[in-house]
Write a protein that holds these residues in place. Structure first.
Motif, mmCIF file in Angstrom:
data_model
loop_
_atom_site.group_PDB
_atom_site.id
_atom_site.type_symbol
_atom_site.label_atom_id
_atom_site.label_comp_id
_atom_site.label_asym_id
_atom_site.label_seq_id
_atom_site.Cartn_x
_atom_site.Cartn_y
_atom_site.Cartn_z
ATOM 1 N N LEU A 389 0.817 -1.219 0.000
ATOM 2 C CA LEU A 389 0.000 0.000 0.000
ATOM 3 C C LEU A 389 0.850 1.268 0.000
ATOM 4 N N GLY A 390 0.447 2.249 -0.799
ATOM 5 C CA GLY A 390 1.069 3.579 -0.758
ATOM 6 C C GLY A 390 -0.032 4.611 -0.585
ATOM 7 N N TYR A 391 0.111 5.493 0.413
ATOM 8 C CA TYR A 391 -0.963 6.445 0.737
ATOM 9 C C TYR A 391 -0.413 7.864 0.673
ATOM 10 N N PHE A 392 -0.997 8.685 -0.207
ATOM 11 C CA PHE A 392 -0.631 10.100 -0.242
ATOM 12 C C PHE A 392 -1.794 10.890 0.343
ATOM 13 N N ALA A 393 -1.560 11.473 1.524
ATOM 14 C CA ALA A 393 -2.580 12.315 2.163
ATOM 15 C C ALA A 393 -2.028 13.722 2.264
ATOM 16 N N GLN A 394 -2.906 14.673 2.559
ATOM 17 C CA GLN A 394 -2.438 16.058 2.667
ATOM 18 C C GLN A 394 -1.433 16.209 3.817
#
Length: 540
Positions: A389-394
Protein backbone atom coordinates in the motif's frame (compact mmCIF):
# COMPACT_ATOMS: atom_id res chain seq x y z
CA UNK A 1 -7.82 49.45 -19.16
CA UNK A 2 -4.38 48.28 -18.01
CA UNK A 3 -1.21 48.58 -20.08
CA UNK A 4 2.30 47.28 -19.48
CA UNK A 5 4.69 49.19 -21.68
CA UNK A 6 8.28 47.96 -22.15
CA UNK A 7 8.64 46.96 -18.50
CA UNK A 8 11.85 45.58 -17.02
CA UNK A 9 12.10 43.98 -13.60
CA UNK A 10 14.87 42.20 -11.75
CA UNK A 11 14.56 40.21 -8.49
CA UNK A 12 18.02 39.70 -7.01
CA UNK A 13 20.07 38.09 -9.82
CA UNK A 14 16.99 36.97 -11.73
CA UNK A 15 15.79 39.03 -14.70
CA UNK A 16 12.00 38.58 -14.73
CA UNK A 17 11.04 41.04 -17.48
CA UNK A 18 13.01 42.66 -20.32
CA UNK A 19 11.16 45.31 -22.37
CA UNK A 20 7.90 43.36 -21.96
CA UNK A 21 4.57 44.77 -23.16
CA UNK A 22 0.93 43.60 -22.91
CA UNK A 23 -2.55 45.01 -22.36
CA UNK A 24 -5.80 44.04 -20.62
CA UNK A 25 -8.89 45.52 -22.29
CA UNK A 26 -12.34 46.15 -20.83
CA UNK A 27 -14.36 42.93 -20.44
CA UNK A 28 -11.49 40.61 -21.48
CA UNK A 29 -10.90 37.35 -19.63
CA UNK A 30 -7.21 36.51 -19.81
CA UNK A 31 -5.13 33.59 -18.52
CA UNK A 32 -1.58 34.39 -17.35
CA UNK A 33 0.77 31.44 -17.87
CA UNK A 34 4.45 30.66 -17.43
CA UNK A 35 6.70 28.29 -15.47
CA UNK A 36 6.98 28.60 -11.67
CA UNK A 37 9.18 31.56 -10.77
CA UNK A 38 8.65 33.28 -14.16
CA UNK A 39 7.15 36.36 -12.48
CA UNK A 40 3.36 35.89 -12.54
CA UNK A 41 2.84 37.11 -8.95
CA UNK A 42 5.31 39.98 -9.51
CA UNK A 43 3.25 41.05 -12.53
CA UNK A 44 0.07 41.14 -10.42
CA UNK A 45 1.87 43.18 -7.74
CA UNK A 46 3.08 45.69 -10.36
CA UNK A 47 -0.49 46.13 -11.65
CA UNK A 48 -1.78 46.81 -8.11
CA UNK A 49 1.13 49.20 -7.43
CA UNK A 50 2.60 47.05 -4.61
CA UNK A 51 5.79 46.85 -6.70
CA UNK A 52 7.23 49.16 -9.36
CA UNK A 53 8.96 48.11 -12.60
CA UNK A 54 12.68 48.99 -12.79
CA UNK A 55 12.04 50.43 -16.26
CA UNK A 56 8.97 51.03 -18.42
CA UNK A 57 5.47 51.86 -17.26
CA UNK A 58 2.36 50.16 -15.87
CA UNK A 59 -0.70 52.36 -16.41
CA UNK A 60 -4.43 51.99 -15.62
CA UNK A 61 -7.50 53.94 -16.72
CA UNK A 62 -8.43 56.67 -14.22
CA UNK A 63 -10.89 55.69 -11.50
CA UNK A 64 -11.02 51.91 -12.08
CA UNK A 65 -11.25 49.55 -9.10
CA UNK A 66 -8.94 46.53 -8.94
CA UNK A 67 -9.60 43.46 -6.78
CA UNK A 68 -6.58 41.21 -6.17
CA UNK A 69 -6.82 37.68 -4.76
CA UNK A 70 -3.44 36.23 -3.80
CA UNK A 71 -2.38 33.03 -2.01
CA UNK A 72 -1.19 35.13 0.95
CA UNK A 73 -4.47 35.76 2.78
CA UNK A 74 -3.02 37.25 5.99
CA UNK A 75 -4.60 37.10 9.46
CA UNK A 76 -8.34 36.60 9.87
CA UNK A 77 -10.02 36.24 13.26
CA UNK A 78 -12.56 37.78 15.61
CA UNK A 79 -15.39 38.25 13.09
CA UNK A 80 -17.97 36.05 11.46
CA UNK A 81 -17.27 34.73 7.96
CA UNK A 82 -20.13 36.87 6.64
CA UNK A 83 -18.73 40.08 8.25
CA UNK A 84 -15.25 39.32 6.90
CA UNK A 85 -16.60 38.88 3.37
CA UNK A 86 -18.84 41.96 3.49
CA UNK A 87 -15.92 44.00 4.82
CA UNK A 88 -14.41 43.74 1.34
CA UNK A 89 -17.36 45.67 -0.09
CA UNK A 90 -16.34 49.04 1.39
CA UNK A 91 -18.35 51.50 3.60
CA UNK A 92 -21.53 49.40 3.69
CA UNK A 93 -19.70 46.77 5.75
CA UNK A 94 -19.06 49.23 8.62
CA UNK A 95 -22.77 50.14 8.65
CA UNK A 96 -23.70 46.43 8.67
CA UNK A 97 -21.44 45.91 11.70
CA UNK A 98 -23.11 48.84 13.53
CA UNK A 99 -26.57 47.44 12.72
CA UNK A 100 -25.62 44.12 14.30
CA UNK A 101 -24.20 45.89 17.40
CA UNK A 102 -27.46 47.84 17.88
CA UNK A 103 -29.53 44.65 17.41
CA UNK A 104 -27.48 42.99 20.18
CA UNK A 105 -27.92 46.07 22.42
CA UNK A 106 -31.71 46.13 21.83
CA UNK A 107 -31.91 42.54 23.08
CA UNK A 108 -29.84 43.34 26.22
CA UNK A 109 -32.09 43.90 29.31
CA UNK A 110 -29.23 45.78 31.08
CA UNK A 111 -29.52 48.54 28.44
CA UNK A 112 -33.30 49.06 28.74
CA UNK A 113 -32.78 52.71 29.81
CA UNK A 114 -31.08 53.43 26.43
CA UNK A 115 -33.92 51.88 24.41
CA UNK A 116 -35.28 55.13 22.94
CA UNK A 117 -31.87 56.35 21.73
CA UNK A 118 -31.01 52.89 20.40
CA UNK A 119 -34.28 52.60 18.42
CA UNK A 120 -33.73 56.07 16.94
CA UNK A 121 -30.15 55.28 15.97
CA UNK A 122 -31.24 51.90 14.55
CA UNK A 123 -33.69 53.68 12.23
CA UNK A 124 -30.97 56.05 10.97
CA UNK A 125 -28.42 53.26 10.41
CA UNK A 126 -31.01 51.00 8.78
CA UNK A 127 -31.98 53.80 6.37
CA UNK A 128 -28.35 54.36 5.37
CA UNK A 129 -27.83 50.56 4.99
CA UNK A 130 -30.83 50.34 2.63
CA UNK A 131 -29.63 53.42 0.68
CA UNK A 132 -26.27 51.69 0.00
CA UNK A 133 -27.98 48.46 -1.13
CA UNK A 134 -26.90 46.66 2.04
CA UNK A 135 -29.68 44.09 2.13
CA UNK A 136 -29.06 43.10 -1.48
CA UNK A 137 -25.33 42.93 -0.70
CA UNK A 138 -25.88 40.65 2.27
CA UNK A 139 -28.00 38.38 0.07
CA UNK A 140 -25.24 38.33 -2.55
CA UNK A 141 -22.65 37.55 0.15
CA UNK A 142 -24.73 34.52 1.24
CA UNK A 143 -24.99 33.41 -2.41
CA UNK A 144 -21.24 33.67 -3.00
CA UNK A 145 -20.43 31.82 0.24
CA UNK A 146 -22.94 29.06 -0.58
CA UNK A 147 -21.37 28.79 -4.05
CA UNK A 148 -17.97 28.28 -2.40
CA UNK A 149 -19.50 25.45 -0.27
CA UNK A 150 -19.84 27.28 3.08
CA UNK A 151 -22.60 25.81 5.27
CA UNK A 152 -24.98 28.25 7.07
CA UNK A 153 -23.23 27.41 10.39
CA UNK A 154 -19.81 28.28 8.91
CA UNK A 155 -21.14 31.59 7.53
CA UNK A 156 -22.12 32.71 11.05
CA UNK A 157 -19.03 31.19 12.74
CA UNK A 158 -15.71 32.89 13.60
CA UNK A 159 -13.42 33.10 10.57
CA UNK A 160 -10.45 32.49 12.91
CA UNK A 161 -11.61 28.91 13.52
CA UNK A 162 -11.25 27.98 9.84
CA UNK A 163 -8.34 26.08 8.25
CA UNK A 164 -5.98 27.83 5.81
CA UNK A 165 -7.87 26.42 2.79
CA UNK A 166 -11.22 27.77 4.00
CA UNK A 167 -9.67 31.17 4.80
CA UNK A 168 -8.52 31.25 1.15
CA UNK A 169 -12.16 30.82 0.15
CA UNK A 170 -13.18 33.72 2.43
CA UNK A 171 -10.53 35.94 0.79
CA UNK A 172 -11.79 34.88 -2.66
CA UNK A 173 -15.42 35.57 -1.67
CA UNK A 174 -14.42 39.13 -0.61
CA UNK A 175 -13.05 39.87 -4.09
CA UNK A 176 -16.06 38.32 -5.86
CA UNK A 177 -18.49 40.35 -3.72
CA UNK A 178 -16.46 43.53 -4.28
CA UNK A 179 -17.31 43.26 -8.01
CA UNK A 180 -14.34 45.43 -9.13
CA UNK A 181 -13.72 46.71 -12.68
CA UNK A 182 -10.65 44.48 -12.90
CA UNK A 183 -10.19 41.18 -11.08
CA UNK A 184 -6.70 39.73 -10.60
CA UNK A 185 -6.91 36.12 -9.40
CA UNK A 186 -3.73 34.24 -8.49
CA UNK A 187 -4.60 30.50 -8.41
CA UNK A 188 -8.28 30.86 -7.38
CA UNK A 189 -8.85 27.15 -8.16
CA UNK A 190 -6.53 25.96 -5.34
CA UNK A 191 -8.30 24.51 -2.28
CA UNK A 192 -11.69 24.31 -4.04
CA UNK A 193 -13.77 21.15 -4.31
CA UNK A 194 -15.22 20.29 -7.71
CA UNK A 195 -18.68 21.79 -6.95
CA UNK A 196 -17.14 25.13 -5.90
CA UNK A 197 -14.88 25.09 -8.95
CA UNK A 198 -17.82 24.68 -11.32
CA UNK A 199 -19.82 27.37 -9.48
CA UNK A 200 -16.81 29.74 -9.75
CA UNK A 201 -16.51 28.99 -13.49
CA UNK A 202 -20.12 30.10 -13.99
CA UNK A 203 -19.62 33.18 -11.81
CA UNK A 204 -16.51 34.32 -13.69
CA UNK A 205 -18.06 33.65 -17.09
CA UNK A 206 -20.89 36.01 -16.08
CA UNK A 207 -18.54 38.67 -14.64
CA UNK A 208 -18.76 41.92 -16.67
CA UNK A 209 -15.35 43.34 -15.75
CA UNK A 210 -11.85 42.46 -16.98
CA UNK A 211 -10.21 39.35 -15.55
CA UNK A 212 -6.55 38.31 -15.41
CA UNK A 213 -5.91 34.98 -13.69
CA UNK A 214 -3.47 32.13 -13.20
CA UNK A 215 -4.57 28.54 -12.63
CA UNK A 216 -3.01 25.08 -12.72
CA UNK A 217 -6.41 23.62 -13.67
CA UNK A 218 -6.58 23.47 -17.47
CA UNK A 219 -10.34 22.62 -17.64
CA UNK A 220 -11.12 25.63 -15.43
CA UNK A 221 -8.89 27.92 -17.53
CA UNK A 222 -10.30 26.64 -20.85
CA UNK A 223 -13.86 27.38 -19.87
CA UNK A 224 -13.25 30.97 -18.81
CA UNK A 225 -10.49 32.71 -20.77
CA UNK A 226 -10.47 33.87 -24.38
CA UNK A 227 -6.88 35.11 -24.42
CA UNK A 228 -3.54 34.00 -22.95
CA UNK A 229 -0.57 36.12 -21.92
CA UNK A 230 2.56 33.98 -21.58
CA UNK A 231 5.63 34.96 -19.56
CA UNK A 232 8.67 33.30 -21.11
CA UNK A 233 12.33 34.29 -20.64
CA UNK A 234 11.47 37.89 -19.72
CA UNK A 235 9.02 38.64 -22.51
CA UNK A 236 5.21 38.72 -22.65
CA UNK A 237 3.53 37.04 -25.64
CA UNK A 238 -0.23 37.31 -26.26
CA UNK A 239 -2.28 34.50 -27.84
CA UNK A 240 -5.94 34.98 -28.89
CA UNK A 241 -7.81 31.89 -27.75
CA UNK A 242 -8.25 29.60 -24.74
CA UNK A 243 -5.56 27.52 -23.02
CA UNK A 244 -5.94 24.57 -25.43
CA UNK A 245 -5.48 26.92 -28.41
CA UNK A 246 -2.41 28.47 -26.73
CA UNK A 247 -0.80 25.04 -26.22
CA UNK A 248 -1.47 24.08 -29.83
CA UNK A 249 -0.22 27.44 -31.18
CA UNK A 250 2.88 27.36 -29.00
CA UNK A 251 3.77 23.85 -30.19
CA UNK A 252 3.22 24.93 -33.81
CA UNK A 253 5.41 28.04 -33.35
CA UNK A 254 8.14 25.91 -31.76
CA UNK A 255 8.02 23.39 -34.61
CA UNK A 256 8.26 26.20 -37.21
CA UNK A 257 11.15 27.85 -35.37
CA UNK A 258 12.95 24.50 -35.06
CA UNK A 259 12.51 23.87 -38.81
CA UNK A 260 13.82 27.39 -39.63
CA UNK A 261 16.78 26.86 -37.29
CA UNK A 262 17.64 23.50 -38.88
CA UNK A 263 17.35 24.91 -42.43
CA UNK A 264 19.64 27.80 -41.55
CA UNK A 265 22.14 25.51 -39.81
CA UNK A 266 22.28 23.31 -42.94
CA UNK A 267 22.82 26.37 -45.15
CA UNK A 268 25.52 27.76 -42.82
CA UNK A 269 27.31 24.39 -42.73
CA UNK A 270 27.29 24.30 -46.55
CA UNK A 271 28.67 27.85 -46.84
CA UNK A 272 31.35 27.26 -44.18
CA UNK A 273 32.39 24.05 -45.94
CA UNK A 274 32.81 25.99 -49.23
CA UNK A 275 34.85 28.73 -47.49
CA UNK A 276 37.10 26.19 -45.76
CA UNK A 277 37.61 24.27 -48.98
CA UNK A 278 38.48 27.22 -51.26
CA UNK A 279 39.94 29.89 -48.93
CA UNK A 280 43.54 28.99 -49.96
CA UNK A 281 42.81 29.21 -53.74
CA UNK A 282 43.45 32.56 -55.37
CA UNK A 283 41.02 31.68 -58.21
CA UNK A 284 38.14 31.53 -55.70
CA UNK A 285 39.19 34.50 -53.50
CA UNK A 286 36.33 36.79 -54.64
CA UNK A 287 33.70 34.08 -54.11
CA UNK A 288 35.10 33.19 -50.69
CA UNK A 289 35.18 36.87 -49.65
CA UNK A 290 31.60 37.38 -50.87
CA UNK A 291 30.35 34.38 -48.87
CA UNK A 292 32.19 35.47 -45.69
CA UNK A 293 30.48 38.91 -45.95
CA UNK A 294 27.11 37.24 -46.56
CA UNK A 295 27.52 35.06 -43.43
CA UNK A 296 28.43 38.11 -41.32
CA UNK A 297 25.19 39.83 -42.35
CA UNK A 298 22.83 36.87 -41.79
CA UNK A 299 20.51 37.24 -38.79
CA UNK A 300 20.86 34.01 -36.86
CA UNK A 301 17.69 32.01 -36.06
CA UNK A 302 17.70 30.82 -32.46
CA UNK A 303 16.46 27.31 -31.64
CA UNK A 304 13.17 27.35 -29.67
CA UNK A 305 13.56 27.51 -25.91
CA UNK A 306 12.49 24.10 -24.67
CA UNK A 307 10.52 23.93 -21.44
CA UNK A 308 12.28 21.53 -19.13
CA UNK A 309 10.06 18.52 -18.65
CA UNK A 310 11.30 15.15 -17.53
CA UNK A 311 9.24 12.00 -18.01
CA UNK A 312 8.96 9.84 -14.92
CA UNK A 313 9.14 6.08 -15.59
CA UNK A 314 7.53 3.90 -12.97
CA UNK A 315 9.58 0.93 -11.91
CA UNK A 316 7.22 -2.07 -12.20
CA UNK A 317 5.14 -2.62 -9.06
CA UNK A 318 5.01 -6.18 -7.67
CA UNK A 319 1.79 -8.04 -8.59
CA UNK A 320 -0.90 -8.19 -5.92
CA UNK A 321 -3.64 -10.79 -5.52
CA UNK A 322 -6.89 -10.26 -7.45
CA UNK A 323 -8.83 -9.09 -4.37
CA UNK A 324 -7.04 -5.92 -3.25
CA UNK A 325 -9.29 -4.71 -0.42
CA UNK A 326 -12.67 -5.64 1.03
CA UNK A 327 -14.83 -3.52 3.37
CA UNK A 328 -17.64 -5.55 5.00
CA UNK A 329 -20.53 -4.01 7.01
CA UNK A 330 -18.33 -1.02 7.91
CA UNK A 331 -19.81 1.69 10.13
CA UNK A 332 -18.10 4.94 11.09
CA UNK A 333 -19.36 7.97 13.02
CA UNK A 334 -17.81 11.15 14.36
CA UNK A 335 -19.80 12.16 17.44
CA UNK A 336 -23.49 12.19 16.49
CA UNK A 337 -22.68 12.32 12.77
CA UNK A 338 -22.87 8.98 10.94
CA UNK A 339 -20.59 8.80 7.90
CA UNK A 340 -21.01 5.11 7.02
CA UNK A 341 -23.57 2.60 8.24
CA UNK A 342 -23.01 -0.97 7.02
CA UNK A 343 -20.82 -0.14 3.99
CA UNK A 344 -19.92 -3.07 1.72
CA UNK A 345 -17.30 -2.28 -0.91
CA UNK A 346 -14.50 -4.18 -2.61
CA UNK A 347 -11.68 -3.33 -5.05
CA UNK A 348 -10.18 -5.77 -7.56
CA UNK A 349 -6.70 -5.67 -9.08
CA UNK A 350 -6.15 -2.98 -11.78
CA UNK A 351 -9.36 -1.14 -10.89
CA UNK A 352 -8.95 2.65 -10.57
CA UNK A 353 -11.71 4.03 -8.38
CA UNK A 354 -12.29 7.76 -8.06
CA UNK A 355 -14.45 8.76 -5.10
CA UNK A 356 -16.99 11.53 -5.70
CA UNK A 357 -19.08 13.34 -3.09
CA UNK A 358 -19.79 16.79 -1.63
CA UNK A 359 -17.79 18.19 1.31
CA UNK A 360 -18.39 16.05 4.40
CA UNK A 361 -19.76 13.08 2.41
CA UNK A 362 -16.91 10.89 3.72
CA UNK A 363 -14.39 10.80 0.82
CA UNK A 364 -11.26 11.22 2.97
CA UNK A 365 -12.76 8.97 5.66
CA UNK A 366 -13.11 6.15 3.11
CA UNK A 367 -9.43 6.56 2.15
CA UNK A 368 -8.42 6.54 5.82
CA UNK A 369 -10.46 3.36 6.45
CA UNK A 370 -8.85 1.70 3.40
CA UNK A 371 -5.33 2.58 4.57
CA UNK A 372 -5.88 1.70 8.23
CA UNK A 373 -5.29 5.33 9.29
CA UNK A 374 -8.79 5.23 10.85
CA UNK A 375 -10.45 2.18 12.41
CA UNK A 376 -14.12 1.39 11.67
CA UNK A 377 -16.55 1.51 14.63
CA UNK A 378 -17.82 -1.88 13.46
CA UNK A 379 -17.34 -4.17 10.46
CA UNK A 380 -14.07 -5.21 8.88
CA UNK A 381 -11.48 -3.91 6.41
CA UNK A 382 -9.39 -6.68 4.84
CA UNK A 383 -6.33 -6.09 2.67
CA UNK A 384 -5.73 -8.81 0.05
CA UNK A 385 -2.72 -11.05 -0.52
CA UNK A 386 0.61 -9.46 -1.55
CA UNK A 387 -0.85 -5.94 -1.45
CA UNK A 388 1.77 -3.23 -0.96
CA UNK A 389 0.00 0.00 0.00
CA UNK A 390 1.07 3.58 -0.76
CA UNK A 391 -0.96 6.44 0.74
CA UNK A 392 -0.63 10.10 -0.24
CA UNK A 393 -2.58 12.31 2.16
CA UNK A 394 -2.44 16.06 2.67
CA UNK A 395 -0.58 15.44 5.96
CA UNK A 396 2.11 13.46 4.02
CA UNK A 397 4.09 16.71 4.05
CA UNK A 398 4.45 16.43 7.86
CA UNK A 399 6.88 13.54 7.40
CA UNK A 400 9.53 15.91 6.00
CA UNK A 401 12.40 16.61 8.42
CA UNK A 402 13.24 20.31 8.82
CA UNK A 403 17.01 20.46 8.41
CA UNK A 404 17.40 17.75 5.78
CA UNK A 405 17.92 18.86 2.19
CA UNK A 406 15.68 17.49 -0.57
CA UNK A 407 18.52 15.22 -1.72
CA UNK A 408 19.29 13.99 1.83
CA UNK A 409 15.60 13.16 2.34
CA UNK A 410 15.53 11.00 -0.81
CA UNK A 411 18.93 9.47 -0.05
CA UNK A 412 17.77 8.41 3.42
CA UNK A 413 14.58 6.90 1.94
CA UNK A 414 16.50 4.97 -0.76
CA UNK A 415 20.06 4.26 0.48
CA UNK A 416 20.66 1.69 -2.30
CA UNK A 417 19.82 4.12 -5.14
CA UNK A 418 22.55 5.81 -7.16
CA UNK A 419 23.03 9.60 -7.07
CA UNK A 420 22.09 9.99 -10.75
CA UNK A 421 18.87 8.04 -10.28
CA UNK A 422 17.83 10.18 -7.28
CA UNK A 423 18.69 13.42 -9.11
CA UNK A 424 16.51 12.32 -12.04
CA UNK A 425 13.68 11.52 -9.61
CA UNK A 426 14.06 14.96 -7.96
CA UNK A 427 14.11 16.62 -11.41
CA UNK A 428 10.87 14.91 -12.45
CA UNK A 429 9.14 16.45 -9.46
CA UNK A 430 10.47 19.96 -10.04
CA UNK A 431 13.75 19.92 -8.05
CA UNK A 432 16.45 20.54 -10.63
CA UNK A 433 19.99 21.87 -10.18
CA UNK A 434 20.56 23.58 -6.82
CA UNK A 435 16.94 22.99 -5.72
CA UNK A 436 18.00 19.57 -4.38
CA UNK A 437 20.08 21.44 -1.76
CA UNK A 438 17.02 23.29 -0.36
CA UNK A 439 16.23 22.42 3.24
CA UNK A 440 12.82 20.84 3.80
CA UNK A 441 11.79 23.56 6.27
CA UNK A 442 11.93 26.28 3.57
CA UNK A 443 9.87 24.36 1.00
CA UNK A 444 6.45 25.69 0.02
CA UNK A 445 3.33 23.52 0.46
CA UNK A 446 3.48 22.59 -3.22
CA UNK A 447 7.16 21.62 -3.05
CA UNK A 448 6.54 19.48 0.05
CA UNK A 449 3.66 17.72 -1.72
CA UNK A 450 5.88 17.00 -4.74
CA UNK A 451 8.68 15.64 -2.56
CA UNK A 452 6.33 13.36 -0.57
CA UNK A 453 4.94 12.07 -3.88
CA UNK A 454 8.43 11.48 -5.32
CA UNK A 455 9.26 9.32 -2.29
CA UNK A 456 6.05 7.31 -2.62
CA UNK A 457 6.35 6.65 -6.35
CA UNK A 458 10.07 5.77 -6.58
CA UNK A 459 9.53 2.34 -5.02
CA UNK A 460 5.97 1.90 -6.22
CA UNK A 461 3.28 0.19 -4.23
CA UNK A 462 0.77 -1.97 -6.12
CA UNK A 463 -2.18 -0.23 -4.42
CA UNK A 464 -2.08 3.57 -4.54
CA UNK A 465 -4.44 5.61 -2.35
CA UNK A 466 -4.31 9.31 -3.23
CA UNK A 467 -6.13 12.16 -1.47
CA UNK A 468 -6.08 15.30 -3.68
CA UNK A 469 -2.66 14.48 -5.21
CA UNK A 470 -2.70 17.40 -7.65
CA UNK A 471 -3.14 20.22 -5.10
CA UNK A 472 -0.36 22.78 -5.70
CA UNK A 473 1.06 20.94 -8.74
CA UNK A 474 1.63 23.10 -11.83
CA UNK A 475 0.27 22.00 -15.22
CA UNK A 476 3.61 20.50 -16.34
CA UNK A 477 4.11 18.40 -13.19
CA UNK A 478 0.45 17.36 -13.29
CA UNK A 479 0.82 16.20 -16.91
CA UNK A 480 3.95 14.26 -16.00
CA UNK A 481 2.12 12.60 -13.07
CA UNK A 482 -0.90 11.70 -15.25
CA UNK A 483 1.37 10.24 -17.95
CA UNK A 484 3.25 8.20 -15.32
CA UNK A 485 0.08 6.94 -13.59
CA UNK A 486 -1.49 6.05 -16.98
CA UNK A 487 1.37 3.51 -17.39
CA UNK A 488 1.03 2.27 -13.78
CA UNK A 489 0.11 -1.42 -13.60
CA UNK A 490 -1.32 -1.39 -10.06
CA UNK A 491 -4.67 -0.54 -8.44
CA UNK A 492 -5.86 2.95 -7.45
CA UNK A 493 -8.36 4.58 -5.08
CA UNK A 494 -8.32 8.37 -5.20
CA UNK A 495 -10.06 11.67 -4.54
CA UNK A 496 -9.36 14.64 -6.82
CA UNK A 497 -11.08 17.87 -7.86
CA UNK A 498 -9.10 18.04 -11.11
CA UNK A 499 -11.40 16.93 -13.94
CA UNK A 500 -8.50 16.31 -16.34
CA UNK A 501 -6.90 13.98 -13.75
CA UNK A 502 -10.26 12.23 -13.06
CA UNK A 503 -11.03 11.68 -16.75
CA UNK A 504 -7.53 10.48 -17.61
CA UNK A 505 -7.08 7.93 -14.82
CA UNK A 506 -10.35 6.52 -13.46
CA UNK A 507 -12.09 3.39 -14.74
CA UNK A 508 -14.65 3.15 -11.90
CA UNK A 509 -16.61 5.79 -9.92
CA UNK A 510 -17.83 5.50 -6.33
CA UNK A 511 -20.36 8.27 -5.66
CA UNK A 512 -21.31 9.18 -2.07
CA UNK A 513 -24.71 10.91 -1.74
CA UNK A 514 -27.15 11.52 1.16
CA UNK A 515 -29.42 8.88 -0.45
CA UNK A 516 -26.65 6.28 -0.38
CA UNK A 517 -23.71 4.96 -2.40
CA UNK A 518 -23.77 4.57 -6.18
CA UNK A 519 -21.20 2.58 -8.15
CA UNK A 520 -20.48 3.27 -11.82
CA UNK A 521 -18.57 0.96 -14.17
CA UNK A 522 -16.52 3.14 -16.54
CA UNK A 523 -14.51 6.21 -15.57
CA UNK A 524 -15.32 9.84 -14.81
CA UNK A 525 -16.20 10.75 -18.43
CA UNK A 526 -18.82 7.97 -18.53
CA UNK A 527 -20.12 9.10 -15.11
CA UNK A 528 -20.64 12.65 -16.46
CA UNK A 529 -22.42 11.24 -19.51
CA UNK A 530 -24.72 9.01 -17.42
CA UNK A 531 -25.60 11.55 -14.71
CA UNK A 532 -25.54 14.72 -16.85
CA UNK A 533 -23.48 16.42 -14.08
CA UNK A 534 -19.78 16.85 -13.39
CA UNK A 535 -20.15 16.34 -9.62
CA UNK A 536 -22.73 14.89 -7.19
CA UNK A 537 -23.43 18.27 -5.54
CA UNK A 538 -24.68 19.69 -8.85
CA UNK A 539 -27.54 17.20 -9.25
CA UNK A 540 -31.00 18.69 -9.21
Amino acid sequence: MIRLDKIAKQNGNQLLFIEASAALQRGEKVGLVGPNGAGKTTLFRMITGEEQPDEGQVSSDRGITIGYFSQDVGEMAGRSVLSEVMDGAGPVSAIAAELREIETALADPDRADEMEALVERYGEVQGRFEELGGYALEGRAHEVLAGLSFSPEMVEGDVGALSGGWKMRVALARILLMNPDVMLLDEPSNHLDIESLIWLEDFLRGFDGALLMTSHDRAFMNRIVGKIIEIDAGSLTTYSGDYAFYEQQRAQNEAQQQAQFERQQAMLAKEIKFIERFKARASHAAQVQSRVKKLDKIERVEPPRRRQSVAFDFPAAPRSGDDVISLKAVSKSYGSRTIYDGLDFGIRRKERWCVMGVNGAGKSTLLKLATGTTEPDSGSVTIGASVKLGYFAQHAMDTLVGEQTVFEFLEEAFPQAGQGSLRTLAGCFGFSGDDVEKRCRVLSGGEKARLAMAKMLYDPPNFLVLDEPTNHLDVGTKDMLIAALAQYEGTMLFVSHDRHFLAALSNRVLELTPEGIHLYGGGYSEYVEKTGQEAPGLRH
